[in-house]
Design an enzyme around this catalytic site. Structure first.
Site, PDB file in Angstrom:
ATOM      1  N   LYS A  23      -6.534  -0.915  10.520  1.00 35.12           N
ATOM      2  CA  LYS A  23      -5.204  -1.509  10.287  1.00 35.12           C
ATOM      3  C   LYS A  23      -4.268  -0.497   9.622  1.00 35.12           C
ATOM      4  O   LYS A  23      -3.116  -0.326  10.042  1.00 35.12           O
ATOM      5  CB  LYS A  23      -5.362  -2.733   9.381  1.00 35.12           C
ATOM      6  N   ASN A  24      -4.795   0.178   8.577  1.00 32.11           N
ATOM      7  CA  ASN A  24      -3.909   1.018   7.778  1.00 32.11           C
ATOM      8  C   ASN A  24      -3.598   2.375   8.411  1.00 32.11           C
ATOM      9  O   ASN A  24      -2.898   3.195   7.818  1.00 32.11           O
ATOM     10  CB  ASN A  24      -4.478   1.189   6.358  1.00 32.11           C
ATOM     11  N   ARG A  93       4.551  -5.519   5.014  1.00 33.31           N
ATOM     12  CA  ARG A  93       4.580  -4.714   3.785  1.00 33.31           C
ATOM     13  C   ARG A  93       5.022  -3.276   4.065  1.00 33.31           C
ATOM     14  O   ARG A  93       5.742  -2.684   3.281  1.00 33.31           O
ATOM     15  CB  ARG A  93       3.184  -4.744   3.144  1.00 33.31           C
ATOM     16  N   CYS A 117       0.709  -8.549   1.251  1.00 34.79           N
ATOM     17  CA  CYS A 117      -0.270  -9.216   0.385  1.00 34.79           C
ATOM     18  C   CYS A 117       0.180  -9.223  -1.070  1.00 34.79           C
ATOM     19  O   CYS A 117       0.653  -8.209  -1.586  1.00 34.79           O
ATOM     20  CB  CYS A 117      -1.611  -8.478   0.462  1.00 34.79           C
ATOM     21  N   ARG A 122       2.990  -4.359  -6.956  1.00 31.49           N
ATOM     22  CA  ARG A 122       3.149  -3.419  -5.835  1.00 31.49           C
ATOM     23  C   ARG A 122       4.565  -2.856  -5.716  1.00 31.49           C
ATOM     24  O   ARG A 122       5.228  -3.004  -4.693  1.00 31.49           O
ATOM     25  CB  ARG A 122       2.721  -4.075  -4.520  1.00 31.49           C
ATOM     26  N   ASP A 310     -10.435  -2.220  -1.631  1.00 33.70           N
ATOM     27  CA  ASP A 310     -10.503  -3.249  -0.580  1.00 33.70           C
ATOM     28  C   ASP A 310     -11.910  -3.847  -0.446  1.00 33.70           C
ATOM     29  O   ASP A 310     -12.078  -4.882   0.181  1.00 33.70           O
ATOM     30  CB  ASP A 310     -10.107  -2.658   0.795  1.00 33.70           C
ATOM     31  N   ARG A 424      -4.296 -11.362   9.695  1.00 30.94           N
ATOM     32  CA  ARG A 424      -3.396 -10.216   9.487  1.00 30.94           C
ATOM     33  C   ARG A 424      -4.152  -8.900   9.567  1.00 30.94           C
ATOM     34  O   ARG A 424      -3.587  -7.882   9.944  1.00 30.94           O
ATOM     35  CB  ARG A 424      -2.724 -10.308   8.114  1.00 30.94           C
TER      36      ARG A 424
HETATM   37  N1  EPU Z   1       2.110   1.904  -7.249  1.00 29.12           N
HETATM   38  C1  EPU Z   1       3.180   1.877  -8.099  1.00 29.12           C
HETATM   39  N2  EPU Z   1       4.369   2.397  -7.659  1.00 29.12           N
HETATM   40  C2  EPU Z   1       4.503   2.950  -6.428  1.00 29.12           C
HETATM   41  C3  EPU Z   1       3.390   2.990  -5.569  1.00 29.12           C
HETATM   42  C4  EPU Z   1       2.190   2.459  -6.008  1.00 29.12           C
HETATM   43  O1  EPU Z   1       3.085   1.387  -9.229  1.00 29.12           O
HETATM   44  O2  EPU Z   1       5.608   3.387  -6.085  1.00 29.12           O
HETATM   45  C5  EPU Z   1       0.820   1.342  -7.706  1.00 29.12           C
HETATM   46  C6  EPU Z   1       0.362   0.163  -6.853  1.00 29.12           C
HETATM   47  O3  EPU Z   1       0.964  -1.045  -7.262  1.00 29.12           O
HETATM   48  C7  EPU Z   1      -1.136   0.196  -7.041  1.00 29.12           C
HETATM   49  C8  EPU Z   1      -1.430   1.705  -7.178  1.00 29.12           C
HETATM   50  O4  EPU Z   1      -0.186   2.323  -7.512  1.00 29.12           O
HETATM   51  O5  EPU Z   1      -1.480  -0.457  -8.224  1.00 29.12           O
HETATM   52  C9  EPU Z   1      -1.969   2.356  -5.914  1.00 29.12           C
HETATM   53  O6  EPU Z   1      -1.146   1.967  -4.813  1.00 29.12           O
HETATM   54  P1  EPU Z   1      -1.044   2.757  -3.431  1.00 29.12           P
HETATM   55  O7  EPU Z   1       0.394   3.043  -3.213  1.00 29.12           O
HETATM   56  O8  EPU Z   1      -2.005   3.869  -3.390  1.00 29.12           O
HETATM   57  O9  EPU Z   1      -1.520   1.612  -2.420  1.00 29.12           O
HETATM   58  P2  EPU Z   1      -0.718   1.126  -1.164  1.00 29.12           P
HETATM   59  O10 EPU Z   1      -0.227   2.304  -0.440  1.00 29.12           O
HETATM   60  O11 EPU Z   1       0.209   0.041  -1.527  1.00 29.12           O
HETATM   61  C10 EPU Z   1      -2.705   1.230   0.549  1.00 29.12           C
HETATM   62  C11 EPU Z   1      -3.312   0.261   1.531  1.00 29.12           C
HETATM   63  C12 EPU Z   1      -4.147  -0.754   0.751  1.00 29.12           C
HETATM   64  C13 EPU Z   1      -5.249   0.003   0.011  1.00 29.12           C
HETATM   65  C14 EPU Z   1      -4.626   1.070  -0.911  1.00 29.12           C
HETATM   66  C15 EPU Z   1      -5.679   1.974  -1.536  1.00 29.12           C
HETATM   67  C16 EPU Z   1      -1.740   0.154   3.340  1.00 29.12           C
HETATM   68  C17 EPU Z   1      -0.718  -0.645   4.053  1.00 29.12           C
HETATM   69  N3  EPU Z   1      -2.261  -0.419   2.247  1.00 29.12           N
HETATM   70  O12 EPU Z   1      -1.895   0.447  -0.317  1.00 29.12           O
HETATM   71  O13 EPU Z   1      -4.724  -1.628   1.696  1.00 29.12           O
HETATM   72  O14 EPU Z   1      -5.982  -0.906  -0.778  1.00 29.12           O
HETATM   73  O15 EPU Z   1      -3.731   1.903  -0.160  1.00 29.12           O
HETATM   74  O16 EPU Z   1      -6.318   2.703  -0.534  1.00 29.12           O
HETATM   75  O17 EPU Z   1      -2.094   1.243   3.746  1.00 29.12           O
HETATM   76  C18 EPU Z   1      -5.566  -3.706   2.413  1.00 29.12           C
HETATM   77  O18 EPU Z   1      -5.725  -3.192   3.534  1.00 29.12           O
HETATM   78  O19 EPU Z   1      -6.023  -4.843   2.105  1.00 29.12           O
HETATM   79  C19 EPU Z   1      -4.826  -2.975   1.401  1.00 29.12           C
HETATM   80  C20 EPU Z   1      -4.332  -3.560   0.307  1.00 29.12           C
END
Ligand code: EPU
Length: 443
Positions: A23-24, A93, A117, A122, A310, A424
């Site tokens: 997915k990602n 998202r 989610c 986030r 995850d 999803r």
């Molecule tokens: N964060 C901030 N500010 C930012 C960006 C991130 O505070 O500007 C915080 C986030 O809230 C979180 C932490 O930093 O607490 C890490 O967040 P990150 O940005 O690395 O995660 P993401 O990009 O939002 C992606 C995947 C997630 C997966 C994580 C970790 C996608 C769409 N989502 O999330 O996937 O858990 O990286 O690998 O690629 C899922 O598939 O269920 C899922 C949540």
């Protein structure tokens, strides 16, 4: 609308199942396709709701696509709109990743606050700082909930930027921005997830010049990306495999997961071995099977290459079946235990606690733990517990798979409401589970 499963639990799941595409990665390559000026095709794209929602968002921007048999063609030539509408934006998202192609195409982008989610606040503050380093002005209008982004005099330039803390999608957005920016960009303290490397491989197969250098990524901007003509096959889903493995282990079953690889699941496999679960690594996949009574263990989630965030929700169900006291310490998202109340409905013994370690490098900003969230960083699970049936609600994607596992472990008939959230991110989960002998019906 059919949005529930009726589940008959208590049966061991056995057989062979194939992993779907990630997915990602699917979501990101579909957005990356908008950086091209010709159609681009991908293989192994999962038929999941997150992908179809994104395609409908892209259509609202003028982008055409066809999606059959896991092959997705995106034709970006009709991209005419720089504004993501609120409805589509709230359902997807990753809509904020459209900043890159929209800014490259139009010099402006209007994107609403991201949906997706609910697993913590986030925020996207790190993404915004990164965009600003490219010379983009970003203004948030709190009265409409929109980000207004604009390039300086219609010109984007390469950048040197360091993320204060790593971010997975932030790193990917930086790559999409820098790929078509003149000059060399260096992005430091980037995330290490393999999904990012798959995106890099795709862009490099189309003439991109992107390389990892330790904890940095260097991007030599190119004038245009050129599709190779061969559909790009994305990697398999790293989060689906542990979910399926837990289905096997928690129901005392035996499942061969075709397409699962050791390198993507190293810490998960190690944890399964630690608790006494059976693992057999083969050439085409991995077999997970119940071998002997499981024992408790402690898990701390970490960014790649650690035990992935995850994976922790499905893991929690497994720990309700293990002897002793297990803990799960979530360090990536500040509020990812939405499933706990649901598992308790089935008799699971789980309590929150505040971990003692003070030297943990949490990935979320500590400000997000104000308002009493800090004590939600860890849970303690006592087992083994004979789960009973119940009526369960799906709170987020991984929590959804988790309550479904619990319902299949529990004795008797359970109802899982809100399963469109599971759709999803998990491709035809009911069909896959049916083939493994699960009794569940969509109603
Ligand atoms: N964060 C901030 N500010 C930012 C960006 C991130 O505070 O500007 C915080 C986030 O809230 C979180 C932490 O930093 O607490 C890490 O967040 P990150 O940005 O690395 O995660 P993401 O990009 O939002 C992606 C995947 C997630 C997966 C994580 C970790 C996608 C769409 N989502 O999330 O996937 O858990 O990286 O690998 O690629 C899922 O598939 O269920 C899922 C949540």
């Amino acid at each position: 609308m059919e949005d529930a499963f009726i589940v008959q639990g208590g049966k061991a799941l056995k057989g062979e199942v194939s992993l779907s595409g990630a997915k990602n990665v699917a979501l990101k390559v579909a957005i990356a396709a908008l950086l091209f000026d010709t159609p681009v095709t991908f293989k192994n794209i999962p038929h999941i709701k997150d992908v179809t929602e994104l395609l409908s968002l892209l259509e609202s921007l003028g982008v055409k696509s066809t999606f059959n048999n896991n092959e997705l063609m995106i034709d970006p030539t009709g991209l005419t709109n720089d504004k993501v509408d609120l409805l589509h934006g709230s359902k997807t998202r990753v809509s904020f990743m459209l900043f890159a192609p929209l800014l490259h195409r139009f010099g402006t982008a209007l994107i609403p606050n991201p949906g997706g989610c609910r697993i913590g606040a986030r925020p996207i503050d790190r993404h915004i700082k990164m965009l600003e380093s490219f010379g983009v002005t970003v203004v948030y209008d709190s009265s409409t909930g929109y980000y207004h982004a604009k390039t300086n005099g219609n010109k984007l330039m390469g950048t040197n930027f360091r993320f204060e803390k790593p971010t997975h999608t932030g790193t990917e957005l930086a790559i999409l921005m820098a790929t078509l920016c003149p000059g060399i960009s260096r992005i430091e303290n980037v995330a290490q997830e393999p999904e990012i490397d798959d995106l890099i491989n795709f862009l490099n197969s189309s003439g991109g010049q992107i390389k990892r250098v330790g904890h940095a990524i260097e991007i030599n901007g190119v004038d245009r990306l050129k599709y190779s003509g061969a559909p790009y096959q994305i990697m398999n889903d790293r989060s689906e495999a542990p979910t399926l493995a837990v289905f096997a282990l928690a129901t005392k079953g035996d499942i061969f997961i075709k397409g699962a690889t050791e390198k993507d699941l190293h810490f998960f496999i190690e944890a399964v071995r630690n608790i006494g679960g059976g693992v057999e690594i083969g050439e085409t996949g991995i077999r997970f099977y119940y071998d002997k009574p499981l024992v408790a263990t402690d898990i701390t989630t970490r960014p790649h290459p650690g035990f992935m965030t995850d994976w922790q929700a499905p893991w929690a169900v497994l720990m309700t079946q293990a002897k002793g006291e297990s803990t799960i310490h979530e360090t990536v998202f500040e509020d990812r235990f939405g499933y706990v109340a649901e598992l308790k409905k089935l008799g699971a013994r789980i309590e929150y606690f505040t971990p003692e370690q003070s030297n943990i490098d949490y990935q979320f900003s500590m400000d997000d733990t104000i308002n009493n969230k800090a004590h939600h960083q860890a849970i303690r699970i006592s087992g083994p517990t004979l789960l009973h049936n119940g009526v369960l609600e799906v709170k987020d994607l991984r929590a959804g798979a988790t309550v479904l596992i619990a319902a299949l472990v529990a004795q008797g008939e359970s109802v899982v409401n809100g399963v469109s959230i599971i759709d999803r991110g998990y491709e035809t989960i009911d069909k896959k589970l049916g083939l493994l002998g699960a009794e569940l019906k969509r109603v």
